[in-house]
Each structure stands twice: as structure tokens, then as C-alpha cells.
Enzyme design. Sequence first.
Site: not given
Length: 356
Positions: A162, A302, A322
Site C-alpha cells: 500500500c 495502511h 485507496n
Amino acid sequence: MAAKLLFFLLFLVSALSVALAGFEEDNPIRSVTQRPDSIEPAILGVLGSCRHAFHFARFARRYGKSYGSEEEIKKRFGIFVENLAFIRSTNRKDLSYTLGINQFADLTWEEFRTNRLGAAQNCSATAHGNHRFVDGVLPVTRDWREQGIVSPVKDQGSCGSCWTFSTTGALEAAYTQLTGKSTSLSEQQLVDCASAFNNFGCNGGLPSQAFEYVKYNGGIDTEQTYPYLGVNGICNFKQENVGVKVIDSINITLGAEDELKHAVGLVRPVSVAFEVVKGFNLYKKGVYSSDTCGRDPMDVNHAVLAVGYGVEDGIPYWLIKNSWGTNWGDNGYFKMELGKNMCGVATCASYPIVAV
């Protein structure tokens, strides 16, 4: 034989129609698909024709699932039913956000955490940031997508990378803001090459450290010349393929949402990190908040990209991009409550200054 097969198919279509007729309007399954031809005969052959089996078959079809054995079908079905119950019980609480079925609905929380989240990272280096407040009236709301500088949502796959997508998202936005041109940069280069800057490929890293890597490396290659594989590999950086260079990176003071809002409002999108806890993986829409996530430097697991902020139903929020594909959340985006350093969203924030 043909007559029996025809009878069986007609039975399945009829049973599906009955099941659909009983759906509530807010049923989280409705967004999957309602066509009879989406039924997976192999799944129904194992599970039978109960309502949840039809739900699961349509889910598998919608998200391209493939299960290698009857045992795997039964296992994933059991997890799916548990997640469906969790979604419904959560949505009955009348929170500021709702959950829904998505591509992760056949995974346990532990499986999801292992495959999609990096290891917790220590963001204490941002205790004293170097962001400078510039003159300007802070907009009441901001959405950098409206300015055309936010690149499309990508999908990190089953790799805890991520941080690389947060990094490239910030770099791509800065590049487009600077040049007026779009680009797509190589996450795989960061996975393969940035370990000397305390990053760990598919096991996690930090955008701030990735910006430093790109700065001292002399740039980052384009996605086209160094495509994403989603596994740790051998560094294959080539200087002639550089798409963007980094002059400097700017850190937001740890936990300072006022600084973060100023940067997002007046500068450009900012890489942020936060702690994902159970339930967020099934987010669908609304302003997310949690009373179980942490806010400390060692809690974040994250990294994402803050591209704006606003207010929804009286609740201020961050608008965040995201890296779980467009099937997740609100077309790949989510809203996080603003003003409480929710889940540590302002704990580990940074943005780059770029050159070409």
C-alpha cells in the site's frame, strides 16, 4: 437426460426468483448482480439451493472467484455467511457509514490483514514536521479530483505494498499539477528497490521513506517500463525510464490535523497512513469512524492518499484514495472522520516536491 437437465435449470431460475423477491432494499447483496445466468452451478451443486447459497454464487461470479475443491467452497461459503451477518448487524446500528459485500467478503479478518496490510510502521520521525503554512484562504471543501490531478485508483493485490501506491499517487498528482500531463509511476520499483530506506516490499513501508529513496535514487521509472507484479523481486531500475524526480519531501507534524488540512487544502494530495481494523475491509460508503483503532506512531498499518475534505450530514471528513481497486468502497475511495486524528490519519503524513 436433456429433459432432466432442463428441469434442473428451470428449478434454479425459479428458486433464484423467489430468493430475490424477498430482498430488502438495503440488502448488501443487491449491488452484486441479479441475473439468473450469473449462478455458478458448481457452487450450487455443493451447497444446494438455500438463499445464502444463491447469494454466495452470485458473489463468486461478480468478483471472478475460483475455488479449487468442494472443501474450499464450503469454507469460503461459511466465511461469507459470517461476514454477511457482520455487515447486517453493523448497518443496523445506524452509524455514519455502511458496510457492504465486496471482493473481500470470503476472507477472514486474519486472511485479509495478512494479504492486504503491511506490518505496523514507526512514524515517530515525523514528531517535528517541516510543512510551512503559506498565505491563502483555506477552502471550505476540497476535492483534487475536480482539478484533474488525481490519477486513477489502482489495486495492490495480495501484497502489503500500500505504501508504494500512496507514494506513486502523491508523485503522480504532483507531476500533473506541475506539468499539466498525466503519468503512471512504478510501484514495483519501490517494492524491489527501496529497502535501503527502511522499506520492506510486500511487508510494508512508509511513503516518507519512499520519497527519500526516489530523491537519492535520481527518480522513479514509469509504470509502463517497470510494471507491477505484486511480489518482491530484484531491482531493475533504469535511469533512462525515469518519469519523475523528487527534490524534497515534506512531513506533517505528528498528529497535527490542522497542518494536514492546510496542506491538502492549499498544496495538493498528501500521503497518509492509519490503522485498519476489522470492518473497514467491508466499507461501502459514508464517513468512517472507529472506537477500536489506534492513533499512535506504531499503530498505523495502511498507507493511502488524502485528496480532499468536506462535510457530510454535519460530520467533517477526509476524502481518501485507496489502493484496493474500484470495486471497493465508493469507487475505490472512502471518507474518514476529520478532527479527531481518527485511526492516526495525521500521524504519518507527507508529500513530495517533484521535478521532471
